[in-house]
Design an enzyme around this catalytic site. Structure first.
Site, PDB file in Angstrom:
ATOM      1  N   ARG A 335      39.892 -20.318  27.173  1.00  0.00           N
ATOM      2  CA  ARG A 335      39.110 -21.021  26.151  1.00  0.00           C
ATOM      3  C   ARG A 335      37.832 -21.599  26.747  1.00  0.00           C
ATOM      4  O   ARG A 335      36.799 -21.656  26.080  1.00  0.00           O
ATOM      5  CB  ARG A 335      39.955 -22.124  25.504  1.00  0.00           C
ATOM      6  CG  ARG A 335      39.291 -22.747  24.288  1.00  0.00           C
ATOM      7  CD  ARG A 335      40.285 -23.557  23.476  1.00  0.00           C
ATOM      8  NE  ARG A 335      41.168 -22.729  22.712  1.00  0.00           N
ATOM      9  CZ  ARG A 335      41.070 -22.540  21.382  1.00  0.00           C
ATOM     10  NH1 ARG A 335      40.093 -23.117  20.726  1.00  0.00           N
ATOM     11  NH2 ARG A 335      41.931 -21.794  20.744  1.00  0.00           N
ATOM     12  N   GLU A 737      40.150 -30.895  17.289  1.00  0.00           N
ATOM     13  CA  GLU A 737      39.531 -30.802  18.611  1.00  0.00           C
ATOM     14  C   GLU A 737      38.000 -30.788  18.623  1.00  0.00           C
ATOM     15  O   GLU A 737      37.387 -31.425  19.484  1.00  0.00           O
ATOM     16  CB  GLU A 737      40.052 -29.543  19.319  1.00  0.00           C
ATOM     17  CG  GLU A 737      41.529 -29.581  19.606  1.00  0.00           C
ATOM     18  CD  GLU A 737      42.034 -28.252  20.145  1.00  0.00           C
ATOM     19  OE1 GLU A 737      42.719 -28.259  21.171  1.00  0.00           O
ATOM     20  OE2 GLU A 737      41.725 -27.207  19.543  1.00  0.00           O
TER      21      GLU A 737
END
Length: 788
Positions: A335, A737
């Protein structure tokens, strides 16, 4: 929910009334209070440690390693066994099944079998009559070690070639050739520290043996299904022997995704061996010493750019402190690679990431899951470029933005769709009065030798979905009772973020009911199985869709029944404002439900959802890993005392792209919380290990999270209300997030203020967290460079 003792609470958090007609009725998009809000305020919300203990319950504690890397030569546990209240002491040899709690790679023992790899690694379990007696006894073991060389930092790990898995590489175009052709270049290093999740409720599990080798585990976890698998494997049982339940957590932030497995397994092993209920609750010190945190990252970068500031080639090598085992370091590194670009088109790029194996806690998921660590590097680089060119960093950022119809393909091959960043940026630039404040700050700094102000505008683009495609699925179960009330169960877990409230709203909207008629039950692996973790900002997206699917099936059955009873056609039946509107009639929902029951119409249904159009090839580091992108931007203004390194955030403006928000009040709260949490990561929350590898910042007395006094007095948070181009739940976007990237603006505002010491002629070498000591170090470096 009403409570006679607190009428003022209802006045302070008013319920929005249901619309009075079917034409304008809606159950989503409304600011509704958190479903447990009153329980939180009254202290009546039940967390795992609040569950009444069964008679005969014992309490466990873990015996921990005092060495960072060593073989256990001898272990005398007699002093532990002879301590007051101790019933049993269990070691790795007592585990009936597999001694492992690793979520992906099986390199994470529940109890050390003889090799310890960090200070704080569990070696044995003490079971006693009270929590205090168990914890005191755990300190009495006499252990002899044969110490081995240890690695503590990502720099040391890279130098030694020490990794928990092979390093990753993503290459687009010909970055080396593009770099050599570039007229301008910037090269440097950056270190960004880790972060403790610091949930208010620590790790805890309560294991209760059931008949026929069953085990019921009540656990504070973001991933009940994984806890089920770990417990079943540790006990040598089938999955159907284990049931895991979680009603709510007092915070998780990723720290209870995989790391709750150790605590669930240890409690279950003790309960299984002793055949009595066992509770294992970690004290704050033990919790912080044992568990992993956000990965710190060390970056080495080289970027080529032109005279306008457009990036022509980018090379970055990121090394994280993974800890002693893999845990989720692989997906975190992936990520980070996929978010290095952030909002910027990179025609030629070489992006690498290595998960360094160190003799420290095994780091794990944390809100953002590597995304913030990837994105901050490119923001640091653009900040450098702007200062080298004497330009405003916002102008350089805007120049490098992804385009709408061209320059819109990421390094990993996904087309950037629904890009609202240009419009969002323009709006925030205007509402924050960015240009006028920039001029005012320059005037202030010119006449202020000690106090320096800084201003920064930073954008974000964040991909929503699990990188691992098969995890993007969810299930739900919806019951409609004969009185018209509705009970919902889904695979997501509530950690305060409001996923249950949003799912309730989705179901209420689908069935045309006021929210008071819908109730959520505890997440339970015996009701919805094979669930994914509540992580990657997918909780409402996945579980909302699954619950909507279940409710829609019930609605279709009821619509068909209504037409059979009252005429008309199914397509024209509407469910709204607690009524079913059919053939010109408005029938109360509960009345129709009662009639349907008598006709044996099924009034419950399961639902399922799998996010479409996702793909990822880990070998080529390419594909379509994200369902959509969320966008946002923030402007922060700070003042720094150049003599002490102290600083204060004066004002923060944030604009976040929540799509068509399911619940604006909850979403704004999530943005505010993420901003302050991310600000703590980048400014005050410093993790420190001593020379022996012991974590010394393991309590609130030594680890500084932001307090109320750190929040800016002028804090302006707004949502950018534009429907998601993707078919998400009611065209909303995730809000878990992505907002954690908004406080990048705080870090770069501090860097801007430090830069003012040298009249913006020197790039301050500022690492994160930007503590007062780090700020002074950067100021000294700027002063020294100017004096040359």
């Amino acid at each position: 929910m009403n409570h006679p003792a607190i009428p003022e609470l209802k006045a302070a958090i008013p319920e929005l009334e249901s619309a009075t007609s079917a034409a304008n009725w809606s159950g989503v998009g409304l600011s509704r209070k958190h479903e447990s809000a009153e329980l939180h305020v009254l202290g009546q919300a039940t967390y795992t440690d609040d569950i009444p203990e069964l008679q005969g319950t014992l309490h466990a504690a873990l015996g921990l390693s005092s060495k960072a890397h060593a073989n256990i030569v001898a272990m005398d546990l007699e002093p532990v066994k002879n301590s007051p209240g101790v019933v049993a002491v269990l070691t790795a040899a007592d585990i009936p099944g597999v001694n492992d709690c690793g979520p992906i790679i099986h390199d994470d023992p529940i109890l050390s079998p003889g090799l310890v790899q960090y200070v704080g690694q569990p070696i044995f379990i003490v079971v006693a009559d009270t929590h205090t007696n168990a914890r005191r006894a755990a300190r009495k073991a006499a252990i002899t070690y044969d110490e081995l060389p240890a690695i503590f930092t990502p720099q040391q790990a890279k130098a030694a070639g020490s990794y928990v898995l092979p390093p990753m590489k993503l290459e687009k175009g010909d970055p080396q050739a593009a770099f050599e052709r570039a007229p301008r270049k910037v090269k440097g290093e950056l270190f960004v520290g880790g972060q403790e999740q610091f949930y208010l409720e620590g790790q805890i599990s309560y294991a209760i043996p059931k008949e026929n080798r069953g085990m019921f585990v009540q656990c504070s976890t973001q991933h009940p299904s994984e806890m089920l698998h770990v417990v079943a494997h540790a006990l040598g049982l089938h999955s159907h022997n284990v049931q895991v339940e979680c009603r709510r957590m007092g915070g998780g932030f990723g720290g209870k995704e995989s790391q709750s497995a150790l605590w669930a397994a240890a409690a279950s092993i003790a309960a299984y061996k002793l055949k009595v209920p066992v509770k294992l609750r970690a004290d704050r010190d033990d919790d912080m010493i044992v568990t992993g945190k956000r990965h710190c990252f060390w970056y080495e970068y080289e970027v080529g750019y032109d005279d306008a500031g457009r990036i022509l080639a980018a090379k970055v090598d990121m090394t994280s402190r993974a800890g002693y085992s893999a845990d989720l370091s692989g997906p975190v590194a992936t990520r980070a690679i996929c978010h290095f670009d952030n909002c910027y088109y990179l025609s030629d790029a070489d992006i690498r990431a290595g998960a360094g194996k160190t003799n420290t806690q095994s780091n794990t998921a944390f809100r953002g899951f590597g995304g913030p660590q990837g994105a901050i590097a490119i923001e640091y680089i653009i900040d450098e470029i702007a200062r080298e060119l004497g330009k405003d960093a916002l102008d350089v950022r805007r120049l490098n933005f992804y385009g709408i119809d061209e320059r819109n393909v990421t390094p990993y091959g996904q087309v950037v769709e629904g890009n609202v960043l240009p419009e969002l940026t323009a709006r925030l630039e205007a509402t924050s009065e960015y240009r006028a404040r920039r001029e005012a700050i320059e005037k202030f700094n010119a006449t202020s030798p000690v106090l320096k102000k800084g201003l920064a505008f930073t954008p974000l683009k964040f991909g929503i979905a699990f990188n691992v495609t098969h995890l993007n699925q969810a299930g739900a179960l919806v019951h409609v009772y004969v009185d018209g009330s509705v009970l919902v169960n889904h695979g997501g877990t509530e950690m305060g973020q409001g996923v249950n409230t949003k799912v309730m709203q989705v179901v209420a909207h689908e069935l045309g009911l006021d929210l008071c008629h819908v109730r959520i039950t505890a997440t339970d692996t015996s009701k919805v199985a094979n669930t994914s973790a509540t992580a990657a900002s997918t909780g409402a997206d996945l579980n909302g869709k699954a619950a909507q699917d279940a409710a829609r099936q019930i609605k279709e059955r009821l619509a068909k029944f209504a037409v059979e009873q009252h005429g008309g056609d199914v397509a024209s039946v509407r469910f709204a404002d607690d009524h079913v509107h059919v053939n010109g009639q408005a029938i109360r929902f509960h009345v129709l439900v009662g009639q349907a029951y008598l006709k044996r119409v099924q009034l419950w249904s399961d639902g399922f959802y799998a996010t479409p159009h996702l793909s990822w090839d880990p070998k080529t580091m390419s594909g379509h890993p994200f369902s959509y992108y969320a966008y946002g931007a923030a402007v922060s203004e700070v003042v720094v005392d150049t003599l002490t390194g102290e600083w204060r955030l004066l004002r923060a403006d944030a604009l976040y792209d929540a799509g068509s928000s399911l619940n604006p009040a909850i979403d704004i709260g999530q943005v505010e919380g993420a901003f302050i949490q991310g600000m703590g990561w980048l400014t005050t929350e410093q993790l420190w290990w001593n020379a022996s590898g012991k974590l010394m910042t393991h309590a609130p007395s030594t680890y500084k999270i932001p307090g109320i006094s750190d929040c800016p007095e002028d804090f302006r948070v707004n949502l950018f209300d534009q429907p998601n181009v993707a078919d998400s739940i009611h065209r909303s976007k995730a809000v878990g997030e992505p907002p954690l990237l908004l406080p990048f603006s705080v870090f770069f505002a501090i860097r801007d203020a430090i830069s003012a010491v040298g009249n913006h002629q020197v790039n301050p070498p500022l690492n994160a967290p930007a503590t007062s000591e780090e700020i002074l170090r950067a100021i000294d470096a700027v002063t020294a460079k100017v004096a040359q």
